[in-house]
Design a protein around this motif. Structure first.
Motif, PDB file in Angstrom:
ATOM      1  N   VAL A   1       7.025  -7.498   9.713  1.00 23.14           N
ATOM      2  CA  VAL A   1       7.596  -7.057   8.438  1.00 23.14           C
ATOM      3  C   VAL A   1       9.048  -6.637   8.685  1.00 23.14           C
ATOM      4  O   VAL A   1       9.313  -5.755   9.495  1.00 23.14           O
ATOM      5  N   VAL A   2       9.968  -7.282   7.966  1.00 25.22           N
ATOM      6  CA  VAL A   2      11.397  -7.066   8.176  1.00 25.22           C
ATOM      7  C   VAL A   2      11.992  -6.365   6.954  1.00 25.22           C
ATOM      8  O   VAL A   2      11.877  -6.861   5.829  1.00 25.22           O
TER       9      VAL A   2
ATOM     10  N   GLN B   1       7.588   1.589  -0.461  1.00 27.85           N
ATOM     11  CA  GLN B   1       6.804   0.358  -0.405  1.00 27.85           C
ATOM     12  C   GLN B   1       6.917  -0.296   0.971  1.00 27.85           C
ATOM     13  O   GLN B   1       5.916  -0.750   1.538  1.00 27.85           O
ATOM     14  N   LEU B   2       8.126  -0.358   1.520  1.00 28.89           N
ATOM     15  CA  LEU B   2       8.333  -0.957   2.830  1.00 28.89           C
ATOM     16  C   LEU B   2       7.531  -0.222   3.899  1.00 28.89           C
ATOM     17  O   LEU B   2       6.867  -0.861   4.733  1.00 28.89           O
ATOM     18  N   ALA B   3       7.566   1.112   3.872  1.00 28.05           N
ATOM     19  CA  ALA B   3       6.796   1.899   4.844  1.00 28.05           C
ATOM     20  C   ALA B   3       5.301   1.645   4.694  1.00 28.05           C
ATOM     21  O   ALA B   3       4.563   1.536   5.691  1.00 28.05           O
ATOM     22  N   ILE B   4       4.841   1.537   3.455  1.00 25.89           N
ATOM     23  CA  ILE B   4       3.416   1.299   3.186  1.00 25.89           C
ATOM     24  C   ILE B   4       2.994  -0.079   3.683  1.00 25.89           C
ATOM     25  O   ILE B   4       1.938  -0.229   4.313  1.00 25.89           O
ATOM     26  N   ILE B   5       3.796  -1.100   3.424  1.00 23.25           N
ATOM     27  CA  ILE B   5       3.467  -2.459   3.872  1.00 23.25           C
ATOM     28  C   ILE B   5       3.411  -2.509   5.397  1.00 23.25           C
ATOM     29  O   ILE B   5       2.486  -3.101   5.986  1.00 23.25           O
ATOM     30  N   LYS B   6       4.385  -1.892   6.058  1.00 21.98           N
ATOM     31  CA  LYS B   6       4.377  -1.873   7.531  1.00 21.98           C
ATOM     32  C   LYS B   6       3.117  -1.183   8.051  1.00 21.98           C
ATOM     33  O   LYS B   6       2.489  -1.641   9.017  1.00 21.98           O
ATOM     34  N   HIS B   7       2.733  -0.083   7.400  1.00 21.69           N
ATOM     35  CA  HIS B   7       1.545   0.660   7.831  1.00 21.69           C
ATOM     36  C   HIS B   7       0.274  -0.159   7.591  1.00 21.69           C
ATOM     37  O   HIS B   7      -0.636  -0.159   8.426  1.00 21.69           O
ATOM     38  N   MET B   8       0.224  -0.852   6.459  1.00 18.69           N
ATOM     39  CA  MET B   8      -0.939  -1.693   6.157  1.00 18.69           C
ATOM     40  C   MET B   8      -1.090  -2.801   7.196  1.00 18.69           C
ATOM     41  O   MET B   8      -2.207  -3.077   7.678  1.00 18.69           O
ATOM     42  N   VAL B   9       0.017  -3.441   7.545  1.00 20.62           N
ATOM     43  CA  VAL B   9      -0.011  -4.512   8.540  1.00 20.62           C
ATOM     44  C   VAL B   9      -0.508  -3.989   9.884  1.00 20.62           C
ATOM     45  O   VAL B   9      -1.305  -4.633  10.570  1.00 20.62           O
TER      46      VAL B   9
ATOM     47  N   VAL C   1       0.050  -2.950  -5.321  1.00 18.73           N
ATOM     48  CA  VAL C   1       0.989  -3.551  -4.370  1.00 18.73           C
ATOM     49  C   VAL C   1       0.270  -3.968  -3.094  1.00 18.73           C
ATOM     50  O   VAL C   1       0.405  -5.107  -2.619  1.00 18.73           O
ATOM     51  N   CYS C   2      -0.509  -3.063  -2.516  1.00 15.69           N
ATOM     52  CA  CYS C   2      -1.206  -3.370  -1.263  1.00 15.69           C
ATOM     53  C   CYS C   2      -2.194  -4.521  -1.437  1.00 15.69           C
ATOM     54  O   CYS C   2      -2.313  -5.393  -0.565  1.00 15.69           O
ATOM     55  N   THR C   3      -2.885  -4.526  -2.557  1.00 12.86           N
ATOM     56  CA  THR C   3      -3.870  -5.587  -2.798  1.00 12.86           C
ATOM     57  C   THR C   3      -3.193  -6.939  -2.926  1.00 12.86           C
ATOM     58  O   THR C   3      -3.597  -7.922  -2.284  1.00 12.86           O
ATOM     59  N   VAL C   4      -2.134  -7.026  -3.732  1.00 10.24           N
ATOM     60  CA  VAL C   4      -1.506  -8.333  -3.943  1.00 10.24           C
ATOM     61  C   VAL C   4      -0.759  -8.802  -2.694  1.00 10.24           C
ATOM     62  O   VAL C   4      -0.777  -9.995  -2.365  1.00 10.24           O
ATOM     63  N   VAL C   5      -0.110  -7.885  -1.981  1.00 14.76           N
ATOM     64  CA  VAL C   5       0.595  -8.297  -0.762  1.00 14.76           C
ATOM     65  C   VAL C   5      -0.410  -8.762   0.294  1.00 14.76           C
ATOM     66  O   VAL C   5      -0.174  -9.758   0.999  1.00 14.76           O
ATOM     67  N   ASN C   6      -1.536  -8.069   0.409  1.00 15.91           N
ATOM     68  CA  ASN C   6      -2.582  -8.509   1.323  1.00 15.91           C
ATOM     69  C   ASN C   6      -3.059  -9.919   0.972  1.00 15.91           C
ATOM     70  O   ASN C   6      -3.217 -10.787   1.845  1.00 15.91           O
ATOM     71  N   LYS C   7      -3.271 -10.171  -0.321  1.00 14.72           N
ATOM     72  CA  LYS C   7      -3.694 -11.503  -0.767  1.00 14.72           C
ATOM     73  C   LYS C   7      -2.613 -12.555  -0.452  1.00 14.72           C
ATOM     74  O   LYS C   7      -2.917 -13.646   0.044  1.00 14.72           O
TER      75      LYS C   7
END
Length: 280
Positions: free
Chosen positions: A170-171, A153-161, A128-134
């Motif tokens: 990220v909304v 997933q939402l918490a992880i994406i916000k943290h990655m950003v 998930v992190c790899t593809v969203v980053n791409k």
């Protein structure tokens, strides 16, 4: 509305929009769209000049025994739905467009990915992190929209950003449910009529948790035990996990207090479904 399959085409369109001073909202999906996705697209449409939706069943986030091959796909239906909601561009790449033969760069995260779905799906969040980053690098959106049904997933994406200093807002958007309470999911199509009825135990258990908290329950272990007890009354249900965790760190906590995520993954027959409630 355009449907494009290459990274080059996405970048050409977005570059032109940015040159004109227009903002871009982005909704990443795996397709087979439903009203849950529709709520994200609608929010993106309200907040931005242009909206991009990606439709890509990402092989990297599926384990070897998971449903990559059988995951539902219907680009024609998805395209019509997107067009009806005012989407400007659909990005629908082949895996070979996203991952070349000698691909070897990944985005890993610790702590947040080690609980809940990360325990039973160990490769999932790396994918998930790899593809969203791409996708973020390809689309370069001002804002990206994700559903709260996938709260971890939402918490992880916000943290990655935050960690990678990405200039993207990220909304998170609320869970959309069927009239009887079942959370909308592309995987609901796997359920037989009998299983569909049994699946209501997830939303019923979430409502039970809300009621227990409203009645003053403060012990997370007691809450989780009562939730599990309710699920186990359904013969077709098999618990993957039921947990009460800190909504930011995903670590288990004893006391019920905000921010808190009360989440579950339950197999109904062979279909794995998730649901949650967030205590703000």
């Amino acid at each position: 509305m355009k449907v494009v399959t290459t990274i080059k085409e996405v970048r050409e369109n977005v570059k032109q929009w940015k040159k004109e001073g227009q903002t871009v909202g982005f909704v990443p999906t795996m397709g087979y769209l439903h009203e849950g996705h529709g709520s994200l697209i609608t929010k993106a449409r309200e907040n931005n000049d242009k909206v991009v939706v990606s439709i890509f069943v990402n092989p990297m986030q599926f384990g070897p025994t998971e449903d990559l091959d059988s995951y539902p796909r219907d680009l024609e239906k998805d395209s019509k739905y997107c067009e009806s909601l005012g989407v400007d561009l659909i990005f629908h790449p082949e895996p070979s467009e996203m991952y070349h033969d000698d691909f070897s760069s990944y985005v890993d995260m610790s702590v947040l990915t080690e609980e809940l779905c990360g325990l039973s799906r160990p490769v999932h969040f790396r994918g998930v992190c790899t593809v969203v980053n791409k996708l973020f690098n390809i689309v370069q959106p001002d804002r990206a929209y994700f559903g709260e049904k996938d709260a971890q997933q939402l918490a992880i994406i916000k943290h990655m950003v935050q960690d990678l200093n990405m200039d993207i807002e990220v909304v998170g958007c609320p869970i959309i449910r069927e009239e009887d309470g079942l959370a909308k999911s592309s995987r609901n199509t796997y359920l037989s009529p009998e299983e569909r009825k049994a699946a209501l135990v997830l939303s019923q258990t979430i409502n039970l948790a809300k009621q227990l908290i409203a009645d003053g329950e403060k012990d997370a272990d007691v809450l989780v035990a009562k939730m599990k007890e309710n699920i186990e009354k359904e013969p077709l249900a098999k618990i993957d996990y039921v947990k009460a965790v800190n909504g930011l760190t995903m670590q288990q906590q004893k006391e019920i207090k905000a921010p808190m995520l009360i989440a579950m993954a339950v197999y109904i027959g062979k279909t794995r479904l998730i649901d949650n409630t967030i205590l703000h």
